[in-house]
Design a protein around this motif. Structure first.
Motif, PDB file in Angstrom:
ATOM      1  N   CYS A  58       0.835  -1.199   0.000  1.00  0.00           N
ATOM      2  CA  CYS A  58       0.000   0.000   0.000  1.00  0.00           C
ATOM      3  C   CYS A  58       0.876   1.258   0.000  1.00  0.00           C
ATOM      4  N   THR A  59       1.722   1.359  -0.996  1.00  0.00           N
ATOM      5  CA  THR A  59       2.568   2.536  -1.155  1.00  0.00           C
ATOM      6  C   THR A  59       2.914   2.696  -2.625  1.00  0.00           C
ATOM      7  N   PRO A  60       2.894   3.933  -3.161  1.00  0.00           N
ATOM      8  CA  PRO A  60       3.263   4.140  -4.564  1.00  0.00           C
ATOM      9  C   PRO A  60       4.747   3.910  -4.835  1.00  0.00           C
ATOM     10  N   LYS A  61       5.534   3.693  -3.796  1.00  0.00           N
ATOM     11  CA  LYS A  61       6.958   3.431  -3.976  1.00  0.00           C
ATOM     12  C   LYS A  61       7.257   1.951  -4.231  1.00  0.00           C
ATOM     13  N   ASP A  62       6.239   1.102  -4.219  1.00  0.00           N
ATOM     14  CA  ASP A  62       6.421  -0.334  -4.442  1.00  0.00           C
ATOM     15  C   ASP A  62       6.516  -0.602  -5.942  1.00  0.00           C
ATOM     16  N   VAL A  63       7.659  -0.241  -6.526  1.00  0.00           N
ATOM     17  CA  VAL A  63       7.858  -0.288  -7.977  1.00  0.00           C
ATOM     18  C   VAL A  63       9.097  -1.124  -8.285  1.00  0.00           C
ATOM     19  N   LEU A  64       8.959  -2.072  -9.208  1.00  0.00           N
ATOM     20  CA  LEU A  64      10.074  -2.911  -9.641  1.00  0.00           C
ATOM     21  C   LEU A  64      10.633  -2.481 -10.987  1.00  0.00           C
ATOM     22  N   ALA A  65       9.805  -1.887 -11.830  1.00  0.00           N
ATOM     23  CA  ALA A  65      10.243  -1.360 -13.122  1.00  0.00           C
ATOM     24  C   ALA A  65       9.265  -0.262 -13.522  1.00  0.00           C
ATOM     25  N   ARG A  66       9.781   0.835 -14.058  1.00  0.00           N
ATOM     26  CA  ARG A  66       8.932   1.997 -14.305  1.00  0.00           C
ATOM     27  C   ARG A  66       8.917   2.359 -15.795  1.00  0.00           C
ATOM     28  N   ALA A  67       7.716   2.446 -16.336  1.00  0.00           N
ATOM     29  CA  ALA A  67       7.496   2.916 -17.710  1.00  0.00           C
ATOM     30  C   ALA A  67       8.368   2.181 -18.716  1.00  0.00           C
ATOM     31  N   VAL A  68       8.372   0.862 -18.613  1.00  0.00           N
ATOM     32  CA  VAL A  68       9.147   0.020 -19.528  1.00  0.00           C
ATOM     33  C   VAL A  68       8.232  -0.432 -20.671  1.00  0.00           C
ATOM     34  N   VAL A  69       8.665  -0.228 -21.902  1.00  0.00           N
ATOM     35  CA  VAL A  69       7.896  -0.711 -23.044  1.00  0.00           C
ATOM     36  C   VAL A  69       8.141  -2.211 -23.175  1.00  0.00           C
ATOM     37  N   ALA A  70       7.106  -2.977 -22.979  1.00  0.00           N
ATOM     38  CA  ALA A  70       7.231  -4.432 -22.957  1.00  0.00           C
ATOM     39  C   ALA A  70       6.266  -5.036 -23.963  1.00  0.00           C
ATOM     40  N   PRO A  71       6.546  -6.257 -24.411  1.00  0.00           N
ATOM     41  CA  PRO A  71       5.549  -6.962 -25.222  1.00  0.00           C
ATOM     42  C   PRO A  71       4.305  -7.233 -24.384  1.00  0.00           C
ATOM     43  N   ARG A  72       3.386  -7.936 -24.909  1.00  0.00           N
ATOM     44  CA  ARG A  72       2.107  -8.136 -24.236  1.00  0.00           C
ATOM     45  C   ARG A  72       2.280  -8.755 -22.846  1.00  0.00           C
ATOM     46  N   ILE A  73       1.668  -8.120 -21.864  1.00  0.00           N
ATOM     47  CA  ILE A  73       1.593  -8.651 -20.505  1.00  0.00           C
ATOM     48  C   ILE A  73       0.118  -8.787 -20.155  1.00  0.00           C
ATOM     49  N   ARG A  74      -0.270  -9.975 -19.748  1.00  0.00           N
ATOM     50  CA  ARG A  74      -1.659 -10.223 -19.361  1.00  0.00           C
ATOM     51  C   ARG A  74      -1.717 -10.572 -17.878  1.00  0.00           C
ATOM     52  N   ALA A  75      -2.823 -10.276 -17.250  1.00  0.00           N
ATOM     53  CA  ALA A  75      -3.059 -10.821 -15.921  1.00  0.00           C
ATOM     54  C   ALA A  75      -2.947 -12.332 -16.013  1.00  0.00           C
ATOM     55  N   GLY A  76      -2.229 -12.946 -15.088  1.00  0.00           N
ATOM     56  CA  GLY A  76      -2.008 -14.382 -15.103  1.00  0.00           C
ATOM     57  C   GLY A  76      -0.675 -14.793 -15.696  1.00  0.00           C
ATOM     58  N   ASP A  77      -0.032 -13.914 -16.479  1.00  0.00           N
ATOM     59  CA  ASP A  77       1.332 -14.192 -16.933  1.00  0.00           C
ATOM     60  C   ASP A  77       2.291 -14.022 -15.755  1.00  0.00           C
ATOM     61  N   VAL A  78       3.517 -14.470 -15.934  1.00  0.00           N
ATOM     62  CA  VAL A  78       4.524 -14.370 -14.878  1.00  0.00           C
ATOM     63  C   VAL A  78       5.690 -13.527 -15.381  1.00  0.00           C
ATOM     64  N   LEU A  79       6.117 -12.571 -14.568  1.00  0.00           N
ATOM     65  CA  LEU A  79       7.300 -11.766 -14.874  1.00  0.00           C
ATOM     66  C   LEU A  79       8.488 -12.381 -14.149  1.00  0.00           C
ATOM     67  N   VAL A  80       9.557 -12.618 -14.894  1.00  0.00           N
ATOM     68  CA  VAL A  80      10.761 -13.214 -14.331  1.00  0.00           C
ATOM     69  C   VAL A  80      11.868 -12.165 -14.353  1.00  0.00           C
ATOM     70  N   PHE A  81      12.214 -11.692 -13.168  1.00  0.00           N
ATOM     71  CA  PHE A  81      13.249 -10.670 -13.033  1.00  0.00           C
ATOM     72  C   PHE A  81      14.608 -11.360 -12.970  1.00  0.00           C
ATOM     73  N   GLN A  82      15.493 -10.994 -13.900  1.00  0.00           N
ATOM     74  CA  GLN A  82      16.792 -11.648 -14.030  1.00  0.00           C
ATOM     75  C   GLN A  82      17.835 -10.966 -13.146  1.00  0.00           C
ATOM     76  N   TYR A  83      18.966 -11.631 -12.966  1.00  0.00           N
ATOM     77  CA  TYR A  83      20.064 -11.096 -12.152  1.00  0.00           C
ATOM     78  C   TYR A  83      19.539 -10.630 -10.793  1.00  0.00           C
ATOM     79  N   ALA A  84      18.788 -11.498 -10.151  1.00  0.00           N
ATOM     80  CA  ALA A  84      18.187 -11.182  -8.854  1.00  0.00           C
ATOM     81  C   ALA A  84      18.828 -11.960  -7.713  1.00  0.00           C
ATOM     82  N   GLY A  85      20.018 -12.526  -7.940  1.00  0.00           N
ATOM     83  CA  GLY A  85      20.647 -13.357  -6.924  1.00  0.00           C
ATOM     84  C   GLY A  85      21.395 -12.608  -5.844  1.00  0.00           C
ATOM     85  N   ALA A  86      21.545 -11.291  -5.999  1.00  0.00           N
ATOM     86  CA  ALA A  86      22.301 -10.503  -5.017  1.00  0.00           C
ATOM     87  C   ALA A  86      21.491  -9.299  -4.562  1.00  0.00           C
ATOM     88  N   TYR A  87      21.508  -9.043  -3.259  1.00  0.00           N
ATOM     89  CA  TYR A  87      20.832  -7.874  -2.674  1.00  0.00           C
ATOM     90  C   TYR A  87      19.359  -7.810  -3.075  1.00  0.00           C
TER      91      TYR A  87
END
Length: 399
Positions: free
Chosen positions: A347-376
């Motif tokens: 419940c905060t507008p700061k809860d953002v993982l990527a901002r204004a990224v032009v992406a191919p089709r994203i649907r509810a129910g698809d899964v986003l896989v964030f890469q290079y997430a093994g550190a910090y």
């Protein structure tokens, strides 16, 4: 990490009733990556793993036989290191050690303590004397610089780290006079997430010149010089990473021609560069919505699981894994070919993982896989904010 492994894992999890939310780590890819990096280091140079990047036990057990040891910054990390491998060599750093942590480190037989102030020297000496031992120490120095551009600076600017270079004479006198410590060299860690091999080599040359100057000025012979970590990961362009072969080639030349022969050990303590690429964070899209002309993809998860993007103010790279199953008798919202901001469930507008990224089709129910997430990622996140469930932690490959 291997794309086929995470794809298969996410596809299987997407068949379950609960939305996908997990970290996945490829231990085989980690071992191959770190083994190759360490294998390119020149003689006398040793790689320690900075556990602050990720202290998950399976990662530590994978890394222990590959690296020279672990660098820890707390008593808790020390305990994790010893649990993963009772005999692994350990360096103990951190800017605010307690007396109990110092005592715990000495009883655990750490190789060296990295000391960050004159008062800390006195405290280490007092604890060591009380325990009937003597601690090998490196003095961490906050150099004046200049340093190459990087995401975070720990030296050359006012920070809480290290001994100001102007105060070094007092620190050296104390280290030579106090009964419970033995000065074995210097620790120099000045920045984080440097992406230029050339700039990093120039910084090491600066370190070399400073240490040689101190040896002459104060009549010292260093056994060990710790040149820190700070080698980065390019989250903006995953295909353009730090040139490790070029760096080690230059390092080999530096070490052979210009590092004094009595420096028996030149240490590096990398974290992010070793483990970032082995991990992915996968989160199912719960909704797609448009507000005031902007598109948002809301995922099961967010910065309470993966704080790195908001901490560093970048859009973290991700791929979309389509999931054809749609579990609701309702229209399936989507976003396609437009700037989309990926947000979490907080419940905060700061809860953002990527901002204004032009992406191919994203649907509810698809899964986003964030890469290079093994550190910090998980390590630095505020896990229990709003008391949402924690993500699943999956370790693929060797045990």
């Amino acid at each position: 990490m291997a794309a086929d492994r995470i794809t298969a894992l996410v596809a299987e999890r997407a068949t379950r009733s609960e939305p996908v939310c997990l970290y996945a780590y490829d231990l085989d890819a980690l071992a191959a990556h770190v083994g190759a990096l360490v294998g390119e280091l020149p003689e006398r140079c040793r790689m320690f793993y900075a556990m602050k990047a990720n202290s998950a036990a399976p990662l530590l057990r994978t890394l222990a036989p590959l690296v020279a040891g672990f660098e820890v910054a707390s008593g808790g990390e020390l305990a994790k290191a010893r649990e993963a491998d009772p005999d692994v060599p350990v360096l103990f750093g951190g800017p605010a050690k307690t007396d109990s942590e110092i005592a715990e480190a000495l009883r655990a037989g750490v190789l060296r303590l990295h000391v960050e102030s004159v008062l800390e020297l006195h405290r280490v000496s007092a604890v060591a004397t009380r325990l009937g031992s003597r601690a090998d120490v490196l003095l961490r120095v906050n150099l004046a610089g200049p340093f190459p551009a990087a995401t975070i600076a720990m030296a050359g600017v006012p920070t809480q780290f290290g001994i100001d270079e102007s105060a070094l004479p007092e620190a050296i006198r104390a280290a030579q006079d106090l009964p419970g410590v033995r000065l074995t060299g210097f620790h120099l860690h000045s920045l984080s997430n440097n992406l230029s091999a050339t700039a990093h080599l120039e910084m090491l040359a600066l370190y070399r010149d400073r240490v040689i100057g101190w040896e002459r000025e104060f009549g010292l012979r260093c056994e060990v010089v710790n040149m820190g970590g700070g080698i980065g990961v390019n989250y903006g362009d995953l295909s353009a990473q730090f040139d490790w072969p070029g760096f080690t080639s230059g390092l080999r030349d530096l070490a052979k021609r210009t590092f004094p022969g009595h420096w028996r050990e030149i240490d590096f303590e990398c974290g992010r560069f070793l483990v970032a690429g082995c991990g992915s964070y996968a989160a199912e899209v719960l909704d797609i919505k448009h507000n005031h002309g902007s598109a948002f993809a809301l995922v099961r998860g967010g910065t309470h699981h993966f704080r790195l993007p908001v901490s560093w103010q970048h859009s973290h790279p991700f791929v979309v894994q389509p999931v054809e199953r749609w579990r609701y008798d309702a229209p399936r919202p989507e976003s396609s070919g437009e700037p989309v901001t990926v947000t979490g469930e907080l419940c905060t507008p700061k809860d953002v993982l990527a901002r204004a990224v032009v992406a191919p089709r994203i649907r509810a129910g698809d899964v986003l896989v964030f890469q290079y997430a093994g550190a910090y990622g998980w390590e630095i996140s505020h896990h229990d904010f709003l008391s949402h469930p924690h993500p699943e932690q999956v370790f693929l490959g060797r045990r």
